[in-house]
Design an enzyme around this catalytic site. Structure first.
Site, PDB file in Angstrom:
ATOM      1  N   HIS A 102       0.927  -1.237   0.026  1.00  0.00           N
ATOM      2  CA  HIS A 102       0.034  -0.003  -0.101  1.00  0.00           C
ATOM      3  C   HIS A 102       0.805   1.411   0.025  1.00  0.00           C
ATOM      4  CE1 HIS A 102      -4.219   0.834  -0.287  1.00  0.00           C
ATOM      5  NE2 HIS A 102      -4.323   0.944   1.230  1.00  0.00           N
ATOM      6  N   TYR A 107      -3.137   9.020   6.679  1.00  0.00           N
ATOM      7  CA  TYR A 107      -3.512   7.615   6.159  1.00  0.00           C
ATOM      8  C   TYR A 107      -4.113   7.548   4.849  1.00  0.00           C
ATOM      9  CZ  TYR A 107      -1.919   6.158  10.738  1.00  0.00           C
ATOM     10  OH  TYR A 107      -1.111   5.871  11.870  1.00  0.00           O
ATOM     11  N   ASN A 110      -6.841   6.306   3.649  1.00  0.00           N
ATOM     12  CA  ASN A 110      -8.373   6.362   3.274  1.00  0.00           C
ATOM     13  C   ASN A 110      -8.734   7.805   3.347  1.00  0.00           C
ATOM     14  OD1 ASN A 110      -8.328   3.697   2.974  1.00  0.00           O
ATOM     15  ND2 ASN A 110      -9.545   3.356   5.019  1.00  0.00           N
ATOM     16  N   ASP A 135      -0.525   2.236  -5.321  1.00  0.00           N
ATOM     17  CA  ASP A 135      -0.682   0.900  -5.717  1.00  0.00           C
ATOM     18  C   ASP A 135      -2.004   0.530  -6.536  1.00  0.00           C
ATOM     19  OD1 ASP A 135      -2.150   1.756  -2.919  1.00  0.00           O
ATOM     20  OD2 ASP A 135      -2.181  -0.622  -2.984  1.00  0.00           O
ATOM     21  N   ASN A 150      -9.533   3.327  -1.683  1.00  0.00           N
ATOM     22  CA  ASN A 150      -9.958   4.473  -0.932  1.00  0.00           C
ATOM     23  C   ASN A 150      -9.200   5.706  -0.868  1.00  0.00           C
ATOM     24  OD1 ASN A 150     -12.170   2.848   0.122  1.00  0.00           O
ATOM     25  ND2 ASN A 150     -11.247   1.835   1.427  1.00  0.00           N
TER      26      ASN A 150
END
Length: 187
Positions: free
Chosen positions: A19, A64, A66, A91, A112
């Protein structure tokens, strides 16, 4: 001026995970353009450099994955950047591991981080460098797969994809979308 944003998650526990392909590619770009001073700005780690006479701002959102859209929007506002000046490296599950593809616009395909950027910018029209990580093996949950470090042969594929993603982002600046697509999308 271009703003190159790498998507990922902050913290050492995520540092080498699939990620974090975007963070890793941005780190490689920073090394190649001599951007060594990082600071927190608009909710992202940012660094500045230049490449062949073009000013580049590198950013790694620290909120983060999201919720990446908020920091991306804030950094764009700070530098008065438009979506035409934005390159996002991320990614991509739907691309074979070890490969890279570039495009302008499109959906978020369930990613997300991309969804958050689409929502905050109210547009999907920016340049994307998609770093292929492939699909999880067997019945492994997607979240476990993207938040794990590649092992053995997969680690080499991942490292090569990150390297190619960094090259593709700079190629978008140097050569434009069509030439970059011809070089990277056909591999």
């Amino acid at each position: 001026m271009y703003l190159i944003v790498g998507l990922g998650n902050p913290g050492s526990e995520y540092e080498k995970t699939r990620h974090n392909a975007g963070f890793l590619a941005v780190d490689e770009i920073a090394e190649s353009i001599g951007a060594r001073y990082w600071k927190i700005e608009g909710g992202a780690l940012t660094a500045k450099g230049s490449h062949r006479g073009c000013d580049i701002v590198l950013a790694k959102p620290q909120s983060y994955m999201n919720t990446s859209g908020g920091p991306v929007k804030q950094v764009m506002a700070a530098y008065k950047a438009t979506p035409d000046q934005l390159i996002v490296i991320h990614d991509e599950l739907d691309i074979p591991a070890g490969t890279v593809k570039v495009k302008r616009g499109g959906g978020h395909a369930g990613h997300n981080g991309l969804r958050s950027i689409c929502d905050k910018l109210q547009t999907r029209d920016w340049l994307r460098v998609r770093c292929g990580i492939g699909r999880p093996p067997g019945r492994m949950p997607v979240s476990d797969f993207v938040l794990s470090e590649p092992r053995r042969d997969a680690a080499d594929e991942f490292a090569e994809a990150v390297h190619q993603a960094a090259r593709a982002a700079l190629s978008l600046i140097d050569e434009g979308l069509e030439k970059t697509q011809r070089e990277f999308n056909g591999k």
